[in-house]
Enzyme design. Structure first.
Site, PDB file in Angstrom:
ATOM      1  N   ARG A 344       0.810  -1.215   0.000  1.00 32.32           N
ATOM      2  CA  ARG A 344       0.000   0.000   0.000  1.00 32.32           C
ATOM      3  C   ARG A 344       0.849   1.274   0.000  1.00 32.32           C
ATOM      4  NH1 ARG A 344      -5.119   0.477   0.711  1.00 32.32           N
ATOM      5  NH2 ARG A 344      -4.890   2.380   1.976  1.00 32.32           N
ATOM      6  N   GLU A 360      -1.069   9.114   3.536  1.00 31.21           N
ATOM      7  CA  GLU A 360      -1.324  10.213   4.458  1.00 31.21           C
ATOM      8  C   GLU A 360      -0.123  11.159   4.531  1.00 31.21           C
ATOM      9  OE1 GLU A 360      -2.276   7.899   7.880  1.00 31.21           O
ATOM     10  OE2 GLU A 360      -4.341   7.543   7.250  1.00 31.21           O
ATOM     11  N   PHE A 366      -0.273   6.515  11.106  1.00 26.19           N
ATOM     12  CA  PHE A 366      -1.014   5.368  10.585  1.00 26.19           C
ATOM     13  C   PHE A 366      -0.422   4.851   9.279  1.00 26.19           C
ATOM     14  CE2 PHE A 366      -3.796   7.204  13.674  1.00 26.19           C
ATOM     15  CZ  PHE A 366      -4.447   6.118  14.233  1.00 26.19           C
ATOM     16  N   GLU A 367      -0.558   5.577   8.206  1.00 21.07           N
ATOM     17  CA  GLU A 367      -0.122   5.036   6.919  1.00 21.07           C
ATOM     18  C   GLU A 367       0.494   6.152   6.081  1.00 21.07           C
ATOM     19  OE1 GLU A 367      -2.005   1.552   4.307  1.00 21.07           O
ATOM     20  OE2 GLU A 367      -3.090   3.440   4.070  1.00 21.07           O
ATOM     21  N   GLN A 368       1.792   6.284   6.178  1.00 18.74           N
ATOM     22  CA  GLN A 368       2.505   7.242   5.332  1.00 18.74           C
ATOM     23  C   GLN A 368       3.545   6.504   4.506  1.00 18.74           C
ATOM     24  OE1 GLN A 368       5.591   9.821   6.857  1.00 18.74           O
ATOM     25  NE2 GLN A 368       5.218   9.139   8.957  1.00 18.74           N
TER      26      GLN A 368
END
Length: 538
Positions: A344, A360, A366-368
């Site tokens: 991802r 992000e 969270f999700e970078q």
């Protein structure tokens, strides 16, 4: 024996746990929010080390999405019981305020390279767990005990309980066996046995400039434990001009010929602000057992910069330029943040390029999409070439010097609101707790909408300068000289005890529109530089 200069693991490599199996030495260190979890280095001579494993590398073992900065994997303990390797660790979910959420786990493997098992949950009463294999076959689990009530203090002591490997859980009575000394903040326990004594090595004083290794012993594993006549066998707290500061959180190993060494974390502050840009590193000290059955650090308790080791160190690889391409996957020097779902956030390509998938914002818990390697030299260069076509200002990608959300510099390709591409710099400079950004080039630099862009940075001590070049052109400066010392433990948030990682350099991409815009990087260069501003000793 040859003399080797500390540290033996430069850059962000804290909380070392050392182990010898036959002729092979292993050191496990903390990785906090960086994925995969735990670094294990291998050596045959204590001087030359190579990264050989990051055991916590899949979703069933570790998912740190949502973990705040400097949470995640704390203080792993690596051991071997004659049959398999055991790794215990904490996955910290919260560290701010009175509470700490600190689940502790165990994984095992027959070989250091793995495969490592899925984790067994143990407890959550505190952090810095350690597993001791007694000579009667029993196994004992220790960790520091956290008391959110402060009765009388947050760091309540070191708790001991037996671990049943067949049942996979703690059994029997539990006891606080050591409450520490007046230095307080007792943590980082390791148990040993020698000549009928049980020895307990702990860290005290916090991981800042009051840090120390405290040693105690008892004839009974349950205590009571008497403290070493020196109290602190290793510390630089009373010697502010020692080259190795923050010395503490150690572990002990014996060589096949009977020598004893202690590894410990350390920091090498630079500038008058005493900032540890390279984070907490791993150093080693020669030690010896006295006639009184106590361990002493040679020339201690102040840590030595130069130490006699069984072999000389070859620094060739340390000083060589690294040019990374990605046709064979991500090089082991690189890590990313928190997520086990790498598909991802990035993919490597057969043509040697790296594609980041914008998620992000930089600094997200969270999700970078951020892929980076440790800064292991006080002065260095970094460079990449980016191919990126952003639609607007909410899509940006580029080159970063990164510590955490409160602490980074970022040269990014983005677009103006009219769709025209531009370059701009984001600076998060010791911005805890608000995390507000500064823009050193307020209007940005407009660039053509087509074509790749070369991005670079130079760090010379505390001075960081960004550069860029369009295709067919030479690098030119963009923005002012920035304070590279900001990217340090001391500026990462809670400035005394709360920031635990180190400086990274790498590439990042964000798409705040949520459309997963992709940025492709042709290569990444990391070039060590020797510069007069580098202070290895005072």
């Amino acid at each position: 024996m040859p003399q080797v200069r500390n540290p033996i693991l430069p850059g962000f490599n804290p909380d070392p746990s050392i182990l010898r199996v036959g002729e092979d030495y292993y050191i496990a260190t903390s990785t906090f929010e960086w994925y995969p979890g735990v670094q294990i280095h291998h050596s045959r001579d204590l001087a030359n080390w190579e990264l050989v494993a990051r055991p916590l590398n899949r979703k069933s073992q570790l998912d740190m999405r949502g973990n705040p900065d400097s949470c995640g994997i704390w203080a792993p303990c690596l051991s071997h019981d004659g049959e398999r390797f055991w790794l215990v660790y904490t996955d910290v979910k919260r560290k701010d305020g009175s509470f700490k959420d600190t689940p502790n786990y165990i994984v095992t493997a027959e070989k250091i390279e793995g495969p490592w098992s899925d984790p067994i949950y143990i407890n959550s009463s505190g952090f810095d767990p350690s597993l001791f294999h007694d000579d009667d076959g029993r196994k004992w689990f220790v960790n520091m005990l956290w008391d959110h009530r402060r009765r009388p203090q947050l760091f309540e002591g070191i708790v001991l309980q037996e671990f049943d490997p067949k049942a996979g859980k703690l059994v029997g009575p539990r006891k606080n066996i050591f409450t520490g000394t007046d230095l307080a903040l007792v943590e980082g326990p390791h148990l040993y046995k020698r000549n009928g004594w049980y020895y307990l090595l702990t860290a005290e004083g916090g991981t800042g400039y009051e840090h120390a290794c405290t040693f105690a012993r008892s004839r009974n594993i349950w205590g009571p434990y008497e403290v070493h006549p020196q109290k602190y066998i290793l510390t630089s707290k009373d010697h502010p001009h020692a080259a190795l500061q923050r010395a503490g959180h150690g572990d002990i190993v014996d060589t096949p010929d009977g020598r004893t060494y202690l590894v410990h974390l350390t920091g090498r502050p630079t500038t008058q602000f005493r900032r540890c840009v390279l984070g907490r590193e791993t150093a080693i000290q020669e030690a010896y057992w006295g006639d009184d059955d106590w361990l002493y650090v040679k020339n201690g308790p102040v840590p030595s910069l130069w130490v006699d080791l069984p072999a000389a160190r070859d620094d060739t690889k340390y000083w060589e330029e690294k040019r990374y391409t990605f046709e064979s996957g991500l090089h082991k020097d690189f890590q990313w943040l928190r997520t086990p779902e790498t598909d991802r956030i990035f993919r490597t390509r057969e043509d040697g390029k790296l594609t980041l998938i914008g998620r992000e914002s930089i600094g997200s818990w969270f999700e970078q999409a951020l892929v980076a390697r440790r800064q292991t030299h006080f002065s260095c260069d970094a460079e990449t070439v980016i191919d990126f076509s952003p639609e607007d200002q909410r899509q940006f990608a580029g080159l970063t010097a990164y510590y955490c959300r409160y602490n980074f510099f970022y040269l990014a390709v983005s677009a103006h609101s009219d769709g025209q591409r531009e370059l701009f710099i984001m600076a998060s400079e010791a911005s805890w707790p608000l995390g507000e950004l500064r823009y050193p080039v307020p209007e940005g630099v407009r660039i053509p909408n087509e074509g790749k862009v070369r991005l670079a940075l130079t760090i010379r001590g505390r001075e960081l300068q960004f550069y860029y070049a369009l295709e067919g052109e030479e690098l030119k400066k963009i923005g002012p000289v920035l304070d590279a010392s900001i990217v340090s433990d001391e500026c990462g948030g809670h400035q005394k005890h709360g920031s635990f990682t180190g400086a990274f350099v790498g590439v990042a991409a964000s798409d705040l529109n949520g459309t997963a815009a992709e940025a492709t990087f042709d290569y990444f260069i990391y070039r060590p530089v020797q510069h007069p501003s580098d202070r290895y000793e005072i």
